[in-house]
Write a protein that holds these residues in place. Structure first.
Motif, mmCIF file in Angstrom:
data_model
loop_
_atom_site.group_PDB
_atom_site.id
_atom_site.type_symbol
_atom_site.label_atom_id
_atom_site.label_comp_id
_atom_site.label_asym_id
_atom_site.label_seq_id
_atom_site.Cartn_x
_atom_site.Cartn_y
_atom_site.Cartn_z
ATOM 1 N N ARG A 116 -91.294 -8.612 -48.077
ATOM 2 C CA ARG A 116 -90.256 -7.722 -47.553
ATOM 3 C C ARG A 116 -90.870 -6.680 -46.617
ATOM 4 N N ASP A 133 -80.454 -7.902 -45.154
ATOM 5 C CA ASP A 133 -81.175 -6.797 -45.779
ATOM 6 C C ASP A 133 -82.134 -7.415 -46.795
ATOM 7 N N ALA A 135 -84.047 -6.230 -48.835
ATOM 8 C CA ALA A 135 -84.089 -5.576 -50.143
ATOM 9 C C ALA A 135 -83.191 -6.281 -51.155
ATOM 10 N N ASP A 136 -82.218 -7.051 -50.660
ATOM 11 C CA ASP A 136 -81.294 -7.751 -51.551
ATOM 12 C C ASP A 136 -81.831 -9.100 -52.028
ATOM 13 N N LEU A 137 -82.960 -9.535 -51.492
ATOM 14 C CA LEU A 137 -83.499 -10.857 -51.813
ATOM 15 C C LEU A 137 -84.402 -10.747 -53.032
ATOM 16 N N LYS A 138 -84.046 -11.441 -54.106
ATOM 17 C CA LYS A 138 -84.678 -11.220 -55.406
ATOM 18 C C LYS A 138 -85.681 -12.292 -55.826
ATOM 19 N N GLN A 142 -84.256 -17.242 -52.388
ATOM 20 C CA GLN A 142 -83.404 -16.430 -51.526
ATOM 21 C C GLN A 142 -84.135 -16.023 -50.251
ATOM 22 N N GLN A 146 -83.034 -17.379 -46.515
ATOM 23 C CA GLN A 146 -82.395 -16.451 -45.590
ATOM 24 C C GLN A 146 -83.342 -15.837 -44.564
#
Length: 213
Positions: A116, A133, A135-138, A142, A146
């Motif tokens: 990130r 964003d 920060a939303d990728l966990k 993901q 993306q």
């Protein structure tokens, strides 16, 4: 490894993937687990500059996956006379799945933080082609679906993992290659390693059990 090679009388070259040498990466794309073009270019450049043959190549983890994929793609045209690969994610989708489990999640969290941050540094001063964003990728699925896949021309995470995993290329290797992989590697399932019939006659596969438990 570099120190050991130097002490043994070899002239060793270390290859950084794009964006990790301290030199800014000028393009939206960076590197990925199946990126073999840069390896090929660096190997050819070393031979051209030195006028000498490339005796051996060593790769670890992600780098080992890309190196083995390249050796399989190039076959007899591969530049090095021999190669050693250590701790290889033979099938990327299985590695991503395994890193979601048990204590391996700690390593996934660590790597995702770095991925990130690298993305954010790259697009800090110029617009990103992606509306995302990070920060939303966990997890890796993901992030690779993306970010990695669209930046590098893949049709989603499944296409990326399928085309970039080295296991399917091992039968094409024509240079002497040693693969060393712990059969109880905590980041990979034991069945991720290839079967003997998948290997070319030039490949030796060692699957020791780790001494640390």
């Amino acid at each position: 490894m570099m120190n050991s090679l130097q002490m043994s009388g070899y002239s060793a070259v270390f290859m950084h993937f794009r964006g990790f040498s301290g030199e800014p990466n000028r393009f939206d794309r960076a590197y990925h687990s199946g990126d073999t073009a840069d390896i090929s270019a660096v190997a050819a450049h070393v031979v051209e500059v030195t006028g000498k043959s490339l005796q051996a190549m060593v790769g670890y983890s992600l780098g080992a996956n890309a190196m083995l994929k390249w050796l399989g793609e190039a076959g007899s045209d591969a530049t090095p006379r021999s190669a050693v690969a250590v701790s290889i994610p033979f099938r990327l989708e299985l590695a991503a799945k395994r890193l979601q489990q048990d204590g391996s999640r700690i390593y996934q969290s660590y790597l995702l933080r770095k991925m990130r941050a690298a993305y954010q540094r790259k697009f800090d001063k110029r617009p990103s082609p992606l509306d995302i964003d990070v920060a939303d990728l966990k997890d890796f699925f993901q992030f690779d679906d993306q970010v990695t896949a669209p930046l590098h021309g893949f049709d989603g995470v499944d296409d990326y993992y399928r085309r970039s995993s080295c296991r399917q290329y091992l039968g094409g290797i024509r240079k002497r290659t040693l693969i060393i992989h712990s059969s109880d590697d905590p980041f990979m399932y034991p069945y991720a390693a290839p079967e003997p019939e998948e290997l070319s006659e030039h490949v030796t596969l060692e699957l020791p059990i780790s001494a640390c438990r």
